[in-house]
Design a protein around this motif. Sequence first.
Motif, PDB file in Angstrom:
ATOM      1  N   ASP A 177       6.323  -7.119   3.229  1.00 29.67           N
ATOM      2  CA  ASP A 177       6.775  -6.636   1.926  1.00 29.67           C
ATOM      3  C   ASP A 177       7.510  -7.764   1.224  1.00 29.67           C
ATOM      4  OD1 ASP A 177       7.152  -4.880  -0.196  1.00 29.67           O
ATOM      5  OD2 ASP A 177       7.787  -3.230   1.097  1.00 29.67           O
ATOM      6  N   ASP A 215      10.820  -5.068  -2.212  1.00 24.84           N
ATOM      7  CA  ASP A 215      10.185  -3.900  -1.591  1.00 24.84           C
ATOM      8  C   ASP A 215       9.029  -3.360  -2.437  1.00 24.84           C
ATOM      9  OD1 ASP A 215      11.897  -3.947   0.598  1.00 24.84           O
ATOM     10  OD2 ASP A 215      13.374  -2.645  -0.375  1.00 24.84           O
ATOM     11  N   ARG A 248       6.943 -11.287   2.957  1.00 25.49           N
ATOM     12  CA  ARG A 248       7.486 -11.620   4.266  1.00 25.49           C
ATOM     13  C   ARG A 248       7.224 -10.486   5.270  1.00 25.49           C
ATOM     14  NH1 ARG A 248       7.547 -15.775   2.326  1.00 25.49           N
ATOM     15  NH2 ARG A 248       9.187 -17.346   2.138  1.00 25.49           N
ATOM     16  N   ARG A 258       8.184  -7.593   7.606  1.00 25.18           N
ATOM     17  CA  ARG A 258       9.357  -6.749   7.353  1.00 25.18           C
ATOM     18  C   ARG A 258       9.656  -5.756   8.471  1.00 25.18           C
ATOM     19  NH1 ARG A 258      12.747  -5.363   2.954  1.00 25.18           N
ATOM     20  NH2 ARG A 258      14.380  -4.120   3.917  1.00 25.18           N
ATOM     21  N   THR A 259       8.708  -4.875   8.803  1.00 25.90           N
ATOM     22  CA  THR A 259       9.021  -3.732   9.666  1.00 25.90           C
ATOM     23  C   THR A 259       7.950  -3.527  10.730  1.00 25.90           C
ATOM     24  OG1 THR A 259      10.192  -2.626   7.862  1.00 25.90           O
ATOM     25  CG2 THR A 259       9.480  -1.249   9.692  1.00 25.90           C
ATOM     26  N   ARG A 308      10.843   2.740   7.252  1.00 29.39           N
ATOM     27  CA  ARG A 308      11.803   2.059   6.393  1.00 29.39           C
ATOM     28  C   ARG A 308      13.035   2.915   6.110  1.00 29.39           C
ATOM     29  NH1 ARG A 308      10.785  -2.070   2.986  1.00 29.39           N
ATOM     30  NH2 ARG A 308      13.030  -1.834   2.720  1.00 29.39           N
TER      31      ARG A 308
END
Length: 229
Positions: free
Chosen positions: A53, A57, A140, A142-143, A226
């Motif tokens: 993301d 975001d 990048r 992210r999760t 998230r």
Amino acid sequence: MTTDRPPVWRHEYKHWITPQEDWVLTRRLERLFEADRHAGPGGVYRVNSLYFDTPADTALRQKLDGVDRREKFRLRYYGQDTGFLRLEKKSKQNGLCQKQSARLSEEEVRLLLAGQIDFLLHSGRPLLVELYSKMRAGLRPRTVVCYDRQAFVYRPGNVRITLDRALRRGNGPADFLDPEALACTVAPGGTILEVKYDAFLPDLVRMAVQVPGRRAGAWSKYAACRKWE
């Protein structure tokens, strides 16, 4: 294999179902359809994904806002086998979904996670070059999202039915290649039912996946994880 896969637009519907609904539906699907040939004992396998993301975001906000044309990038492997890694780009437009994918080595993924992304540009592979461009613009890792999947297939209509259970997340991108590094269970006591198909959904499948009182929704495993960060 190093070539990118050609994209195909497909229909995709998602439902959130209870454990009781899951049990009934699973028994029905087991009688009617072929199990995914890649599944292990018991027909279940684990999916590990790392979603990308922007600092703003963008992917998350577009999903939550229901933006019609959107895309997301993710890395993925199955079970504990980090020797088979894929980069995937999933696009959505006019209610249809499209997925492009390309193989990456574990060494390449480790370089990417370390911010050393020049190999993407020099690969000469369109999907990797696109990711390079977007990472240079701020995208990048992210999760980390993980869940247990049971899948069924039906050749007419190229149908794939999946039941995703025990949704959980990692602490951050550094956890991605460590299958045991999971922070918490995000959605206890529920299952995400997904139905994907090409041009048409056969009546047999339509009737088999019916769950009284349930309607297709825009449920997102990434968005759910998230919420717990």
